[in-house]
Design a protein around this motif. Structure first.
Motif, PDB file in Angstrom:
ATOM      1  N   VAL A 143      -2.205 -10.392  -2.929  1.00  0.00           N
ATOM      2  CA  VAL A 143      -1.585 -11.379  -2.033  1.00  0.00           C
ATOM      3  C   VAL A 143      -0.715 -10.685  -1.001  1.00  0.00           C
ATOM      4  CG1 VAL A 143      -1.532 -13.493  -3.430  1.00  0.00           C
ATOM      5  CG2 VAL A 143       0.235 -11.760  -3.768  1.00  0.00           C
ATOM      6  N   SER A 144      -0.368  -9.433  -1.249  1.00  0.00           N
ATOM      7  CA  SER A 144       0.568  -8.735  -0.361  1.00  0.00           C
ATOM      8  C   SER A 144      -0.182  -7.865   0.653  1.00  0.00           C
ATOM      9  CB  SER A 144       1.526  -7.863  -1.193  1.00  0.00           C
ATOM     10  OG  SER A 144       2.291  -7.050  -0.343  1.00  0.00           O
ATOM     11  N   ASP A 145      -0.183  -8.332   1.892  1.00  0.00           N
ATOM     12  CA  ASP A 145      -0.822  -7.606   2.986  1.00  0.00           C
ATOM     13  C   ASP A 145      -0.183  -6.227   3.158  1.00  0.00           C
ATOM     14  OD1 ASP A 145      -2.213  -7.007   5.265  1.00  0.00           O
ATOM     15  OD2 ASP A 145      -1.028  -8.292   6.598  1.00  0.00           O
ATOM     16  N   ALA A 146       1.158  -6.194   3.055  1.00  0.00           N
ATOM     17  CA  ALA A 146       1.886  -4.925   3.264  1.00  0.00           C
ATOM     18  C   ALA A 146       1.458  -3.889   2.227  1.00  0.00           C
ATOM     19  CB  ALA A 146       3.391  -5.175   3.172  1.00  0.00           C
ATOM     20  N   ALA A 147       1.329  -4.324   0.953  1.00  0.00           N
ATOM     21  CA  ALA A 147       0.940  -3.384  -0.109  1.00  0.00           C
ATOM     22  C   ALA A 147      -0.475  -2.871   0.140  1.00  0.00           C
ATOM     23  CB  ALA A 147       1.037  -4.067  -1.474  1.00  0.00           C
ATOM     24  N   LEU A 148      -1.372  -3.775   0.553  1.00  0.00           N
ATOM     25  CA  LEU A 148      -2.766  -3.360   0.783  1.00  0.00           C
ATOM     26  C   LEU A 148      -2.878  -2.384   1.943  1.00  0.00           C
ATOM     27  CD1 LEU A 148      -4.859  -6.632   0.264  1.00  0.00           C
ATOM     28  CD2 LEU A 148      -4.735  -4.616  -1.206  1.00  0.00           C
ATOM     29  N   GLN A 149      -2.099  -2.615   2.979  1.00  0.00           N
ATOM     30  CA  GLN A 149      -2.139  -1.691   4.126  1.00  0.00           C
ATOM     31  C   GLN A 149      -1.688  -0.304   3.698  1.00  0.00           C
ATOM     32  OE1 GLN A 149      -0.220  -3.031   7.706  1.00  0.00           O
ATOM     33  NE2 GLN A 149      -1.263  -5.006   7.593  1.00  0.00           N
ATOM     34  N   SER A 150      -0.643  -0.267   2.889  1.00  0.00           N
ATOM     35  CA  SER A 150      -0.154   1.020   2.404  1.00  0.00           C
ATOM     36  C   SER A 150      -1.220   1.687   1.527  1.00  0.00           C
ATOM     37  CB  SER A 150       1.160   0.794   1.661  1.00  0.00           C
ATOM     38  OG  SER A 150       1.402   1.811   0.761  1.00  0.00           O
ATOM     39  N   GLY A 195      -1.721  -3.771  -5.390  1.00  0.00           N
ATOM     40  CA  GLY A 195      -0.464  -3.246  -4.839  1.00  0.00           C
ATOM     41  C   GLY A 195      -0.781  -2.047  -3.946  1.00  0.00           C
ATOM     42  N   THR A 196       0.004  -0.990  -4.062  1.00  0.00           N
ATOM     43  CA  THR A 196      -0.220   0.188  -3.204  1.00  0.00           C
ATOM     44  C   THR A 196      -1.250   1.145  -3.819  1.00  0.00           C
ATOM     45  OG1 THR A 196       1.640   1.271  -4.260  1.00  0.00           O
ATOM     46  CG2 THR A 196       2.105   0.101  -2.221  1.00  0.00           C
ATOM     47  N   SER A 218       7.219  -6.234  -2.264  1.00  0.00           N
ATOM     48  CA  SER A 218       6.324  -5.123  -2.624  1.00  0.00           C
ATOM     49  C   SER A 218       7.057  -3.786  -2.517  1.00  0.00           C
ATOM     50  CB  SER A 218       5.091  -5.112  -1.713  1.00  0.00           C
ATOM     51  OG  SER A 218       4.270  -6.209  -2.019  1.00  0.00           O
ATOM     52  N   ALA A 219       7.905  -3.650  -1.483  1.00  0.00           N
ATOM     53  CA  ALA A 219       8.657  -2.389  -1.323  1.00  0.00           C
ATOM     54  C   ALA A 219       9.651  -2.225  -2.481  1.00  0.00           C
ATOM     55  CB  ALA A 219       9.392  -2.379   0.017  1.00  0.00           C
ATOM     56  N   LEU A 220      10.278  -3.329  -2.884  1.00  0.00           N
ATOM     57  CA  LEU A 220      11.224  -3.249  -4.016  1.00  0.00           C
ATOM     58  C   LEU A 220      10.480  -2.949  -5.309  1.00  0.00           C
ATOM     59  CD1 LEU A 220      13.570  -6.171  -2.968  1.00  0.00           C
ATOM     60  CD2 LEU A 220      14.307  -3.799  -3.356  1.00  0.00           C
ATOM     61  N   PHE A 221       9.272  -3.531  -5.479  1.00  0.00           N
ATOM     62  CA  PHE A 221       8.509  -3.227  -6.687  1.00  0.00           C
ATOM     63  C   PHE A 221       8.169  -1.731  -6.733  1.00  0.00           C
ATOM     64  CE2 PHE A 221       4.611  -2.522  -9.048  1.00  0.00           C
ATOM     65  CZ  PHE A 221       5.048  -2.923 -10.305  1.00  0.00           C
ATOM     66  N   GLU A 222       7.828  -1.161  -5.575  1.00  0.00           N
ATOM     67  CA  GLU A 222       7.538   0.282  -5.534  1.00  0.00           C
ATOM     68  C   GLU A 222       8.744   1.080  -6.021  1.00  0.00           C
ATOM     69  OE1 GLU A 222       4.064   0.401  -5.349  1.00  0.00           O
ATOM     70  OE2 GLU A 222       4.778   2.406  -4.874  1.00  0.00           O
ATOM     71  N   GLN A 223       9.948   0.632  -5.593  1.00  0.00           N
ATOM     72  CA  GLN A 223      11.172   1.328  -6.065  1.00  0.00           C
ATOM     73  C   GLN A 223      11.329   1.173  -7.575  1.00  0.00           C
ATOM     74  OE1 GLN A 223      14.894   0.798  -3.897  1.00  0.00           O
ATOM     75  NE2 GLN A 223      13.750   0.058  -2.141  1.00  0.00           N
ATOM     76  N   ILE A 224      11.012  -0.030  -8.077  1.00  0.00           N
ATOM     77  CA  ILE A 224      11.111  -0.265  -9.536  1.00  0.00           C
ATOM     78  C   ILE A 224      10.235   0.734 -10.281  1.00  0.00           C
ATOM     79  CG2 ILE A 224      10.438  -1.891 -11.385  1.00  0.00           C
ATOM     80  CD1 ILE A 224      11.382  -4.188  -9.582  1.00  0.00           C
ATOM     81  N   TYR A 255       6.121 -11.207  -4.091  1.00  0.00           N
ATOM     82  CA  TYR A 255       5.543 -10.077  -3.355  1.00  0.00           C
ATOM     83  C   TYR A 255       5.303 -10.355  -1.877  1.00  0.00           C
ATOM     84  CZ  TYR A 255       4.955  -8.441  -8.077  1.00  0.00           C
ATOM     85  OH  TYR A 255       5.189  -8.052  -9.355  1.00  0.00           O
ATOM     86  N   ASP A 256       6.390 -10.534  -1.097  1.00  0.00           N
ATOM     87  CA  ASP A 256       6.233 -10.410   0.349  1.00  0.00           C
ATOM     88  C   ASP A 256       6.402  -8.910   0.644  1.00  0.00           C
ATOM     89  OD1 ASP A 256       8.926 -10.080  -0.109  1.00  0.00           O
ATOM     90  OD2 ASP A 256       9.592 -11.423   1.475  1.00  0.00           O
ATOM     91  N   ALA A 257       6.488  -8.527   1.917  1.00  0.00           N
ATOM     92  CA  ALA A 257       6.555  -7.086   2.232  1.00  0.00           C
ATOM     93  C   ALA A 257       7.763  -6.442   1.554  1.00  0.00           C
ATOM     94  CB  ALA A 257       6.607  -6.885   3.743  1.00  0.00           C
ATOM     95  N   GLN A 258       8.908  -7.128   1.621  1.00  0.00           N
ATOM     96  CA  GLN A 258      10.126  -6.583   1.018  1.00  0.00           C
ATOM     97  C   GLN A 258       9.997  -6.533  -0.508  1.00  0.00           C
ATOM     98  OE1 GLN A 258      12.453  -5.027   2.227  1.00  0.00           O
ATOM     99  NE2 GLN A 258      14.179  -5.130   0.811  1.00  0.00           N
TER     100      GLN A 258
END
Ligand code: SAH
Ligand code: AVI
Length: 302
Positions: A94-101, A68-69, A23-29, A18-21
Motif C-alpha cells: 500500500v506504500s508507494d514510498a516503500a515500493l519506490q525505495s 516494504g523496502t 514507512s520511513a519510521l518502520f525502517e528505523q524500527i 504506512y504512509d511515506a512517513q
C-alpha cells in the motif's frame, strides 16, 4: 476510518500506519536494538538462502505481499540469481514510498532482477495469477501477524487460489517468547515505535482535515498472553473532543480512552504450520533461529 472510529472501543486498521512517513519510521524500527524480528529473520534467510532456493522450481517469478523496502528480500534474490539468470519480481504494497525505495535499491544492486511494483491492498491478489509460473510468493516480516487469525487464513486461501500446481509460498512469522523481549521490542527506548504509532494521527490530520493534537495521546503497548499478541494503542491523556473535517465527525475521548491501532500475533511453529495447512499449503520445511524467536516456512500449494 469512519467505521473504526465509530466503534467502541475505537479501532483503526494497521495498514493505515504506512504512509511515506510511517514507512520511513518502520525502517528505523527495523534497525532498533530492541526490535529483534528483522535481524533474526534476516539471519535465518542468510543462513538458509541456498537451501531455500534449491527447493524452488526452475526459473521462478517472485511476488511479495507487503514488500516494504524489500531489504531482506535482497538476500533471497541474490541467492536465487545463482540458480537462474534473471528474476521477475512483483512487490505489492500500500506504500508507494516503500515500493519506490525497493525498486531503486534493487535496480542499483541486482541488475538481473526486473522489478514490477504494484501499489495495492491484499484485498485484491489477482495480480499474482498474471505472473509467469512457476511462482514463489513471499510473505515475510511477520506481517501476517498483524491480521486476525481468520483474516490470515482467508488471505492465504486467496493466495492459494491464484496459484498453480507446484507454486510455493515462503512465510515468515514471529514466535511466542519471553514477554520482556516482546515488551522491549514494541516500547523502544528511543521512542521510534511511539512516533510510528502516533504518526497515524498526523496522517489523519493531513489527509482528512483531522484536528488531533498528537502530544495529547500516549503510545501504549502490552503483551496479551491469552490472545498471544502484542497490542498497540493510542491513549488520550485527557478528556477531549477532536474534529475530523473530511469525515464530518467529532470524536469524543474520555481520559485514558484508547484507539486500538495494531495487533501483532505471535505464533508457535505448530500453529504456523497449521495456519499454512488451513490456508491451502503443504509445509515443505520450517527454519528457525537458535533462540527459536522467529520461523520461516516454505509451503507448496495443495
Ligand atoms: N516485508 C517487509 C515490510 C514489513 S512492514 C519486512 O519484512 O520488513 C509491513 C508492510 O506491509 C508495509 O510496507 C505496509 O505498507 C504493508 N501493508 C500492510 N498492510 C497492507 C495491506 N493491507 N495491503 C498491502 N500492503 C500492506
Ligand atoms: C510489520 N509488522 C510485522 C510489525 C510488527 O512487528 O508487528 C509492525 C510494527 N509495529 C510496531 N513495531 C513494528
Amino acid at each position: 476510518m469512519l467505521e473504526g472510529l465509530s466503534r467502541t472501543p475505537k479501532t483503526l486498521p494497521p495498514k493505515l500506519l504506512y504512509d511515506a512517513q510511517g514507512s520511513a519510521l518502520f525502517e528505523q524500527i527495523t534497525r532498533l536494538p530492541e526490535y529483534y524480528p528483522t535481524r533474526t529473520e534476516a539471519a535465518i534467510l542468510t543462513a538458509h538462502a541456498e537451501e531455500i532456493c534449491s527447493r524452488l522450481g526452475p526459473d521462478v517469478s517472485v511476488s511479495e505481499l507487503g514488500a516494504g523496502t524489500a531489504t531482506k528480500t535482497r538476500i533471497l534474490l541474490r541467492s536465487l540469481l545463482q540458480h537462474q539468470p534473471h528474476v521477475d519480481y512483483f512487490p505489492l504494497d500500500v506504500s508507494d514510498a516503500a515500493l519506490q525505495s525497493a525498486k531503486g535499491e534493487l535496480e542499483r544492486e541486482l541488475m538481473a532482477v526486473n522489478v514490477h511494483p504494484h501499489i495495492g491492498d491484499f484485498e485484491d491478489l489477482t495480480f499474482i495469477e498474471r505472473h509467469p509460473p512457476p511462482r514463489l510468493v513471499l510473505y515475510i516480516g511477520s506481517s501476517i501477524g498483524n491480521l486476525e487469525q481468520s483474516e490470515a487464513i482467508s488471505l492465504l486461501r486467496n493466495v492459494a487460489r491464484q496459484l498453480s500446481n507446484g507454486d510455493q509460498l515462503l512465510l515468515g512469522v514471529d514466535l511466542v517468547k519471553d514477554s520482556n523481549v516482546l515488551q522491549a521490542a514494541y516500547n523502544d527506548s528511543a521512542g521510534i515505535t511511539a512516533s510510528f504509532n502516533k504518526n497515524l494521527l498526523v496522517r489523519i490530520n493531513r489527509e482528512l482535515g483531522g484536528h488531533f493534537e498528537p502530544d495529547t495521546f500516549s503510545h501504549v503497548s502490552f503483551w496479551n498472553e491469552t490472545a498471544s499478541r502484542m497490542e498497540l494503542h493510542l491513549e488520550s491523556t485527557c478528556r477531549q473532543s477532536v474534529r475530523v473535517d473530511a469525515l464530518d465527525m467529532t470524536l469524543r475521548f474520555c481520559r485514558r480512552e484508547r484507539i486500538h491501532t495494531e495487533n501483532s500475533y505471535k505464533y508457535t511453529v505448530e500453529c504456523l504450520e497449521d495456519l499454512l495447512k488451513c490456508g491451502g499449503f503443504n509445509v515443505e520445511h520450517t527454519w528457525t533461529d537458535s533462540h527459536g524467536w522467529f520461523a520461516v516456512s516454505l509451503g507448496v500449494v495443495i
